[in-house]
Design an enzyme around this catalytic site. Structure first.
Site, PDB file in Angstrom:
ATOM      1  CB  ALA A 168      -7.092  85.440 -18.054  1.00 10.16           C
ATOM      2  CG  ASP A 169      -6.478  81.992 -13.857  1.00 10.10           C
ATOM      3  OD1 ASP A 169      -6.735  81.834 -15.184  1.00 10.10           O
ATOM      4  OD2 ASP A 169      -5.488  81.387 -13.413  1.00 10.10           O
TER       5      ASP A 169
END
Length: 391
Positions: A168-169
């Site tokens: 997700a980062d």
């Protein structure tokens, strides 16, 4: 662009050959659910990190961070993680990610330029890695597509930094678009960019400056047997994002989770609650329904506080004042603003999404916060931003 080029030339007596920029970010809901193959809703924001690079005639590496006034050095032949190198480890990790994949790098000068420091917890370290990766690819003329670049960053995280590679980062820093959110589906290792349609709202990241205190070890929850337990509670549902949801009958949930202790049960329930909040937020943005979106965000904070023990009196005080900005603050069905704890370690930062007309009132509440708690908060008004780019 002018500032980073100026600093680079001042330090190395040479203009940068490539400058890349990557956005900061925060996770709205679901940042700790990756282990359970769930979903994370993220926003890349206009708190950019610029990375400037130029070649050297040797195999040495020089790193410079003007805002910190720090300089670091290393050699390509002996890339090692050093605790004292702090932010420079992110750049070294990326170089290791290239070299461990069979790509030979050259010596280079690197300038990292960011007005927001990595300690703030707004995705700055990830932005350093992503901007560095794109700058090095351009400088060295490596022919790698985005999938291969993700593999470079994964090797940087897992092999060099020895930390989890949080998709997700990476997705938020690489693929985000202006006026949008990034929704990562960890079950399919993919993502979708969805609109953020609430134009009359202002997003504020607030570093409340509260010291981070670790209340429990999250690793204790990340066990395969807990994944299997939640797997028993999953049900297929074709009409919702991702194609499944958790069983919502209390009797069934209690029976499945009866084999674990109360603390583990409460935290697994928190995972399930985050899943619900992500789905509700995703549905709300497509309907342009801010009240439904705000309810999902506010419920997620309550989930963090009661299930994960992650909040603190200072953060809760700020969010209570946010709720009071509404015309009917006791009516939880139609909130006009929302907020949630966020940031590195969940210890000291909060995001709020307010009516633009309430921004000054919010700042007044923060002045009151400082008088009461003695911490000087730092605010950043941000907008949803696009992903990494070459300047």
């Amino acid at each position: 662009m002018e500032n980073v080029a100026k600093e680079h030339k001042k330090e190395y007596e040479k203009k940068p050959e490539v400058v890349a920029s990557a956005p900061g970010r925060f996770h709205l809901i679901g940042e700790h659910t990756w282990f359970f193959k769930d979903k994370t809703l993220s926003m890349a924001v206009d708190l950019p990190v610029h990375v400037a690079v130029s070649r050297r005639k040797d195999t040495n590496l020089r790193f410079f961070y003007p805002q910190l006034g720090e300089k670091k050095r290393a050699g390509l032949a002996s890339l090692k993680y050093k605790k004292e190198d702090k932010w420079a480890n992110a750049v070294k990790a990326v170089l290791y990610g290239f070299q461990s994949g069979g790509f030979d790098c050259a010596g280079m000068n690197v300038t990292v330029y960011s007005d927001i420091l990595p300690s703030a917890g707004f995705g700055i370290t990830t932005a350093i890695k992503v901007a560095s990766a794109w700058a090095v690819r351009e400088l060295m003329a490596f022919r790698l597509d985005d999938r291969q670049m993700l593999q470079v960053i994964e090797r940087a995280n897992r092999l060099f930094l020895q930390c989890e590679d949080f998709r997700a980062d990476n997705f938020a820093a690489i693929y985000s678009k202006p006026h949008s959110l990034v929704l990562t589906d960890h079950a399919r290792a993919g993502f979708d960019v969805i609109p953020f349609p609430f134009e009359e709202r202002t997003v504020i990241l607030t570093d409340a400056r509260v010291p981070r205190i670790v209340t429990w070890n999250e690793e204790s929850l990340l066990q395969p047997e807990n994944v299997l337990l939640l797997g028993e509670l999953k049900e297929r549902r074709s009409n919702i994002y991702g194609g499944w949801h958790y069983e919502d009958r209390a009797s069934e949930v209690n029976e499945v989770l009866s084999v674990v202790g109360e603390d583990t049960r409460r935290r697994l329930m928190c995972i399930m609650g985050e899943h619900r909040s992500v789905l509700e937020a995703e549905a709300a943005v497509h309907k342009n329904d801010f009240s439904a979106f705000a309810r999902a965000v506010n419920r997620s904070h309550e989930n963090m506080r009661s299930g994960y023990d992650l909040s603190c009196p200072e953060i809760d005080w700020i969010l209570k004042r946010v709720q009071e900005l509404g015309d009917a603050p006791d009516d939880l069905r139609a909130p006009v603003s929302c907020g949630r704890i966020t940031g590195k370690g969940f210890g000291r930062s909060v995001y709020t999404i307010l009516r633009t007309s309430d921004v000054e009132k919010y700042r007044e509440r923060l002045s009151e916060y400082e008088r009461i708690f003695g911490f000087h908060p730092e605010c950043h008004v941000v907008r949803p931003a696009g992903g990494v780019t070459l300047l």
